[in-house]
Design a protein around this motif. Structure first.
Motif, PDB file in Angstrom:
ATOM      1  N   ASN A 289       0.838  -1.197  -0.164  1.00 52.13           N
ATOM      2  CA  ASN A 289      -0.102  -0.195  -0.152  1.00 52.13           C
ATOM      3  C   ASN A 289       0.807   1.256  -0.045  1.00 52.13           C
ATOM      4  OD1 ASN A 289      -2.542  -1.017  -0.171  1.00 52.13           O
ATOM      5  ND2 ASN A 289      -2.558  -1.448   2.150  1.00 52.13           N
ATOM      6  N   TYR A 290       2.088   1.237  -0.304  1.00 54.35           N
ATOM      7  CA  TYR A 290       2.873   2.248  -0.380  1.00 54.35           C
ATOM      8  C   TYR A 290       2.606   3.136  -1.651  1.00 54.35           C
ATOM      9  CZ  TYR A 290       5.474   0.523   3.821  1.00 54.35           C
ATOM     10  OH  TYR A 290       5.781   0.228   4.942  1.00 54.35           O
ATOM     11  N   LYS A 316       4.137   0.786  -9.235  1.00 52.89           N
ATOM     12  CA  LYS A 316       4.046   1.991  -8.279  1.00 52.89           C
ATOM     13  C   LYS A 316       4.808   2.989  -8.759  1.00 52.89           C
ATOM     14  CE  LYS A 316       2.661  -0.306  -4.982  1.00 52.89           C
ATOM     15  NZ  LYS A 316       1.148   0.284  -3.961  1.00 52.89           N
ATOM     16  N   ASN A 317       4.696   4.100  -8.020  1.00 55.41           N
ATOM     17  CA  ASN A 317       5.557   5.615  -8.136  1.00 55.41           C
ATOM     18  C   ASN A 317       6.855   5.245  -7.615  1.00 55.41           C
ATOM     19  OD1 ASN A 317       6.670   7.944  -8.642  1.00 55.41           O
ATOM     20  ND2 ASN A 317       5.214   9.159  -7.187  1.00 55.41           N
ATOM     21  N   ILE A 318       7.804   5.286  -8.314  1.00 57.37           N
ATOM     22  CA  ILE A 318       9.069   4.792  -7.886  1.00 57.37           C
ATOM     23  C   ILE A 318      10.332   6.072  -8.110  1.00 57.37           C
ATOM     24  CG2 ILE A 318       9.005   2.308  -7.772  1.00 57.37           C
ATOM     25  CD1 ILE A 318      10.865   2.512 -10.154  1.00 57.37           C
ATOM     26  N   TYR A 319      11.172   6.132  -7.348  1.00 56.05           N
ATOM     27  CA  TYR A 319      12.269   7.099  -7.390  1.00 56.05           C
ATOM     28  C   TYR A 319      13.572   6.485  -7.374  1.00 56.05           C
ATOM     29  CZ  TYR A 319      14.776  11.927  -7.585  1.00 56.05           C
ATOM     30  OH  TYR A 319      15.416  12.787  -8.134  1.00 56.05           O
ATOM     31  N   VAL A 320      14.457   6.385  -8.325  1.00 54.68           N
ATOM     32  CA  VAL A 320      15.577   5.692  -7.936  1.00 54.68           C
ATOM     33  C   VAL A 320      17.095   6.324  -7.849  1.00 54.68           C
ATOM     34  CG1 VAL A 320      16.777   3.583  -9.173  1.00 54.68           C
ATOM     35  CG2 VAL A 320      14.339   3.818  -9.612  1.00 54.68           C
ATOM     36  N   VAL A 321      17.891   6.094  -7.065  1.00 57.07           N
ATOM     37  CA  VAL A 321      18.957   6.538  -6.715  1.00 57.07           C
ATOM     38  C   VAL A 321      20.197   5.433  -6.853  1.00 57.07           C
ATOM     39  CG1 VAL A 321      20.509   7.917  -5.288  1.00 57.07           C
ATOM     40  CG2 VAL A 321      18.054   8.504  -5.559  1.00 57.07           C
ATOM     41  N   ALA A 322      21.162   5.662  -7.617  1.00 57.99           N
ATOM     42  CA  ALA A 322      22.209   4.931  -7.740  1.00 57.99           C
ATOM     43  C   ALA A 322      23.523   5.626  -7.513  1.00 57.99           C
ATOM     44  CB  ALA A 322      22.470   4.403  -9.556  1.00 57.99           C
ATOM     45  N   GLN A 323      24.271   4.734  -6.759  1.00 57.25           N
ATOM     46  CA  GLN A 323      25.826   5.259  -6.432  1.00 57.25           C
ATOM     47  C   GLN A 323      26.684   5.341  -7.712  1.00 57.25           C
ATOM     48  OE1 GLN A 323      27.743   2.891  -3.579  1.00 57.25           O
ATOM     49  NE2 GLN A 323      29.685   3.948  -3.503  1.00 57.25           N
ATOM     50  N   ASN A 324      27.396   6.397  -7.929  1.00 60.19           N
ATOM     51  CA  ASN A 324      28.181   6.742  -9.049  1.00 60.19           C
ATOM     52  C   ASN A 324      29.334   5.758  -8.901  1.00 60.19           C
ATOM     53  OD1 ASN A 324      29.869   7.767  -7.321  1.00 60.19           O
ATOM     54  ND2 ASN A 324      30.305   9.658  -8.388  1.00 60.19           N
ATOM     55  N   GLU A 325      29.929   5.563 -10.029  1.00 60.13           N
ATOM     56  CA  GLU A 325      30.987   4.597 -10.234  1.00 60.13           C
ATOM     57  C   GLU A 325      32.233   4.879  -9.548  1.00 60.13           C
ATOM     58  OE1 GLU A 325      33.680   2.669 -14.219  1.00 60.13           O
ATOM     59  OE2 GLU A 325      32.188   4.330 -14.465  1.00 60.13           O
ATOM     60  N   GLN A 326      32.604   6.223  -9.558  1.00 60.92           N
ATOM     61  CA  GLN A 326      34.029   6.532  -8.889  1.00 60.92           C
ATOM     62  C   GLN A 326      33.776   6.342  -7.279  1.00 60.92           C
ATOM     63  OE1 GLN A 326      31.752   8.391 -10.704  1.00 60.92           O
ATOM     64  NE2 GLN A 326      33.196   9.810 -12.152  1.00 60.92           N
ATOM     65  N   THR A 327      32.851   6.103  -6.819  1.00 65.96           N
ATOM     66  CA  THR A 327      32.829   5.754  -5.217  1.00 65.96           C
ATOM     67  C   THR A 327      32.464   4.449  -4.982  1.00 65.96           C
ATOM     68  OG1 THR A 327      30.643   6.558  -4.996  1.00 65.96           O
ATOM     69  CG2 THR A 327      32.167   8.211  -4.656  1.00 65.96           C
ATOM     70  N   CYS A 328      32.244   3.633  -6.186  1.00 63.97           N
ATOM     71  CA  CYS A 328      31.729   2.196  -5.730  1.00 63.97           C
ATOM     72  C   CYS A 328      33.075   1.116  -5.663  1.00 63.97           C
ATOM     73  CB  CYS A 328      30.982   1.654  -7.190  1.00 63.97           C
ATOM     74  SG  CYS A 328      29.143   2.041  -7.262  1.00 63.97           S
ATOM     75  N   VAL A 329      33.090   0.418  -4.853  1.00 66.28           N
ATOM     76  CA  VAL A 329      34.178  -0.545  -4.670  1.00 66.28           C
ATOM     77  C   VAL A 329      33.721  -1.589  -5.939  1.00 66.28           C
ATOM     78  CG1 VAL A 329      34.889  -2.906  -3.478  1.00 66.28           C
ATOM     79  CG2 VAL A 329      34.318  -0.650  -2.120  1.00 66.28           C
ATOM     80  N   VAL A 330      32.664  -2.068  -6.094  1.00 67.30           N
ATOM     81  CA  VAL A 330      32.279  -2.670  -7.633  1.00 67.30           C
ATOM     82  C   VAL A 330      31.149  -2.339  -8.204  1.00 67.30           C
ATOM     83  CG1 VAL A 330      31.746  -4.986  -8.389  1.00 67.30           C
ATOM     84  CG2 VAL A 330      33.289  -4.828  -6.460  1.00 67.30           C
ATOM     85  N   TYR A 331      31.529  -1.561  -9.280  1.00 69.75           N
ATOM     86  CA  TYR A 331      30.322  -0.842 -10.156  1.00 69.75           C
ATOM     87  C   TYR A 331      29.390  -2.151 -10.997  1.00 69.75           C
ATOM     88  CZ  TYR A 331      28.138   2.764 -12.866  1.00 69.75           C
ATOM     89  OH  TYR A 331      27.237   3.598 -13.646  1.00 69.75           O
ATOM     90  N   GLY A 332      28.712  -2.756 -10.238  1.00 68.43           N
ATOM     91  CA  GLY A 332      28.025  -3.914 -10.928  1.00 68.43           C
ATOM     92  C   GLY A 332      26.432  -3.477 -10.835  1.00 68.43           C
ATOM     93  N   MET A 333      26.031  -3.396  -9.545  1.00 69.09           N
ATOM     94  CA  MET A 333      24.559  -3.325  -9.172  1.00 69.09           C
ATOM     95  C   MET A 333      24.213  -1.969  -9.989  1.00 69.09           C
ATOM     96  SD  MET A 333      24.267  -5.580  -5.916  1.00 69.09           S
ATOM     97  CE  MET A 333      22.956  -4.956  -5.346  1.00 69.09           C
TER      98      MET A 333
END
Length: 363
Positions: A289-290, A316-333
């Motif tokens: 019910n979100y 659903k109404n979603i808003y998506v934030v992804a971590q940037n490549e430069q600060t990722c240990v592994v830029y996969g997900m």
């Protein structure tokens, strides 16, 4: 000067796989191959200065990896531990020993389920990136100690906000759902402590970790955060201002109930070797019910979360934030969800905690 690596693994095949991967990078040198914790401990006691990193399995004969970590902790041996483990978990006999540890700087590598995966490029990249990450943070102090204060933010300023879809979080009943894997424990230390204690939503996290370690992570984050952080329990009702971490070895779903939502923990099979699996968590929200779900994807190998978030966005109404490549240990997900074309913001790690509070709002 190359960094010196010890590998502790009872499987001769895995010892060879890890050794070959590490030797492919001139930054590292494999200086010891051990079949169990006792052999590793004896080498560390004889000359701890010879080693920078210990990569250890958990379940081994004679002395387990947990017992080795206990020795490293108790005797303040100055090495960085990396645990190799199946993320599925075995409900293990060592669970109480795991809970007794006060773990701080500890990273995890998911043990491949087959030889093809072990020899794959993605796994090789993951191993080397984890090594570069933990060695970049190395300090001459005990690395298996508890943390009493919030970590300092990094000053890294790389890629800032990237807007793709133009969606916005407005009013309504909201939930924050975070997915992370390799590099996630460190990343969560830079996110959760900066979430406002009065955040106007519950926060649910799927972090790929073995049985027992998720409770340790939750307790550590709770000590340094304004929000309440805990390992999720079956049938507990989600509350605003609380952060729930999915237990290792269980699948987590969110189930609607009259007047709210509760956690449902199941023994469903692992999905792609993952238990918990973020895709299942996101998919369970389709029937919730979100009104709005803030989806956050942090560092990690693979693509867990992409399928579930993409499906969720259709209902659903979603808003998506992804971590940037430069600060990722592994830029996969984060890369996978970005390429799926549903990301609203790409942010450096140090900006994500405040971005969560800003997008969801406070009470």
């Amino acid at each position: 000067m190359s960094k010196k690596i010890m590998i502790v693994e009872d499987s001769a095949l895995m010892r060879r796989v890890f050794s070959d991967i590490i030797k492919s990078d001139s930054s590292f040198e494999v200086v010891a191959l051990c079949q169990n914790g006792k052999e590793a401990y004896e080498k560390l006691k004889a000359d701890a200065d010879e080693y920078d990193v210990v990569i250890t399995d958990i379940l081994m004969p004679i002395m387990t990896g947990i017992e080795l970590l206990e020795k490293i902790q108790a005797e303040k041996i100055d090495v960085i531990p990396i645990v190799i483990s199946s993320l599925i978990g075995d409900g293990s006999d060592t669970l109480e020993e795991i809970k007794a540890l006060k773990l701080n700087s500890l990273e995890f590598l998911n043990k491949p389920s087959n030889f093809i995966e072990a020899r794959g490029e993605e796994f090789s990249i993951s191993v080397l990136q984890v090594l570069h990450s933990v060695l970049g943070l190395k300090r001459k102090s005990s690395r298996v100690s508890s943390v009493a204060t919030a970590p300092k933010r990094t000053n890294t300023r790389t890629t800032n906000k990237v807007t793709r879809t133009g969606r916005k979080m407005t009013g309504g009943n909201k939930l924050v759902a975070i997915a992370c894997s390799t590099g996630g424990p460190k990343a969560l230390n830079q996110v959760v402590p900066y979430i406002d204690k009065n955040i106007n939503a519950p926060v649910v996290i799927v972090q790929h970790m073995p049985v027992g370690f998720t409770e340790i992570l939750a307790n550590k984050l709770n000590d340094i955060s304004a929000v309440h952080v805990k390992e999720a329990e079956h049938d507990e009702i989600l509350q605003k201002g609380y952060v729930y971490i999915a237990p290792g070895g269980k699948q987590l779903r969110i189930e609607k109930i009259p007047g709210g939502h509760k956690v449902k923990l199941t023994d469903e099979p692992a999905v792609g070797g993952l238990k918990p699996c973020a895709d299942l968590m996101y998919e369970s929200l389709e029937n919730s019910n979100y009104d709005q779900v803030l989806c956050v994807v942090l560092t990690g190998m693979g693509s867990d979360g992409t399928k579930g978030i993409t499906r969720l966005g259709k209902t659903k109404n979603i808003y998506v934030v992804a971590q940037n490549e430069q600060t990722c240990v592994v830029y996969g997900m984060p890369k996978s969800i970005f390429l799926a074309g549903v990301v609203d913001e790409v942010l450096p790690l140090q900006d994500i905690g405040t971005a969560i509070s800003k997008n969801v709002g406070v009470r």
